[in-house]
Design a protein around this motif. Sequence first.
Motif, short mmCIF file in Angstrom:
data_model
loop_
_atom_site.label_atom_id
_atom_site.label_comp_id
_atom_site.label_asym_id
_atom_site.label_seq_id
_atom_site.Cartn_x
_atom_site.Cartn_y
_atom_site.Cartn_z
N ILE A 6 0.86 -1.17 0.00
CA ILE A 6 0.00 0.00 0.00
C ILE A 6 0.90 1.22 0.00
O ILE A 6 1.64 1.46 0.95
N TYR A 7 0.87 1.97 -1.07
CA TYR A 7 1.72 3.14 -1.17
C TYR A 7 1.48 4.08 -0.01
O TYR A 7 0.34 4.29 0.42
N ALA A 29 -12.94 8.26 9.90
CA ALA A 29 -11.66 8.98 9.84
C ALA A 29 -10.83 8.42 8.71
O ALA A 29 -11.00 7.26 8.31
N ALA A 30 -9.94 9.24 8.19
CA ALA A 30 -9.08 8.79 7.10
C ALA A 30 -7.76 9.52 7.15
O ALA A 30 -7.66 10.64 7.67
N HIS A 31 -6.77 8.83 6.60
CA HIS A 31 -5.44 9.43 6.47
C HIS A 31 -5.01 9.35 5.02
O HIS A 31 -4.97 8.26 4.43
N TYR A 32 -4.70 10.49 4.47
CA TYR A 32 -4.18 10.56 3.10
C TYR A 32 -2.70 10.87 3.18
O TYR A 32 -2.29 11.87 3.77
N GLY A 33 -1.88 10.00 2.59
CA GLY A 33 -0.44 10.15 2.73
C GLY A 33 0.23 11.09 1.76
O GLY A 33 1.41 11.40 1.94
N GLY A 34 -0.47 11.55 0.74
CA GLY A 34 0.13 12.45 -0.23
C GLY A 34 0.18 13.88 0.28
O GLY A 34 -0.42 14.23 1.30
N ASP A 35 0.96 14.71 -0.46
CA ASP A 35 1.04 16.14 -0.15
C ASP A 35 1.37 16.40 1.32
O ASP A 35 0.82 17.32 1.93
N THR A 44 -5.43 4.21 -5.68
CA THR A 44 -5.28 4.98 -6.92
C THR A 44 -6.11 6.24 -6.86
O THR A 44 -7.19 6.26 -6.24
N GLY A 45 -5.65 7.27 -7.53
CA GLY A 45 -6.35 8.54 -7.53
C GLY A 45 -7.46 8.55 -8.54
O GLY A 45 -7.90 7.49 -8.99
N ARG A 80 -16.68 5.64 -1.69
CA ARG A 80 -16.84 5.14 -3.06
C ARG A 80 -15.52 4.87 -3.76
O ARG A 80 -15.43 4.04 -4.64
N GLY A 81 -14.48 5.61 -3.36
CA GLY A 81 -13.19 5.45 -4.02
C GLY A 81 -12.33 4.35 -3.46
O GLY A 81 -11.27 4.03 -4.01
#
Length: 131
Positions: free
Chosen positions: A28-29, A49-55, A102-103, A116-117
């Motif tokens: 998982i990237y 809750a969510a964690h986005y690792g980009g930016d 994936t984005g 949904r993503g």
Amino acid sequence: QVHLVESGGGSVQAGGRLTLSCVGSGYIYSSSLMGWFRQAPGKEREGVAAHYGGDGGSTYYADSVRGRFTIARDSDKNTVYLQMNNLGPEDSAMYYCAAQTTGPWDTVEADWASGRGMDYWGKGTLVTVSS
């Protein structure tokens, strides 16, 4: 293929705390999105809750849990945690871990809670809070 396995659910009294863990197998990237969702009987699924690792990394919370729940991620271990404090009966639900690998990512803040993503889902861990 990614498999997600949740653990840490259980029964607690109101005001108590639990920590959920989700371990992913497969890669998982670190810039991907990992999140927690819940669904109580008779209710729709809710993004918790969510964690986005980009930016540089961002965390997102549902209004209902902000200030009580904390999401944390260890990308080296493919693991995401959900620390839940001051639990109430309204937090009783099956909690699911999910990952989006994936984005596009430009609307992640607006869209994460819908789920949904998400590409992969765990089977869930049950949290029961008694009053």
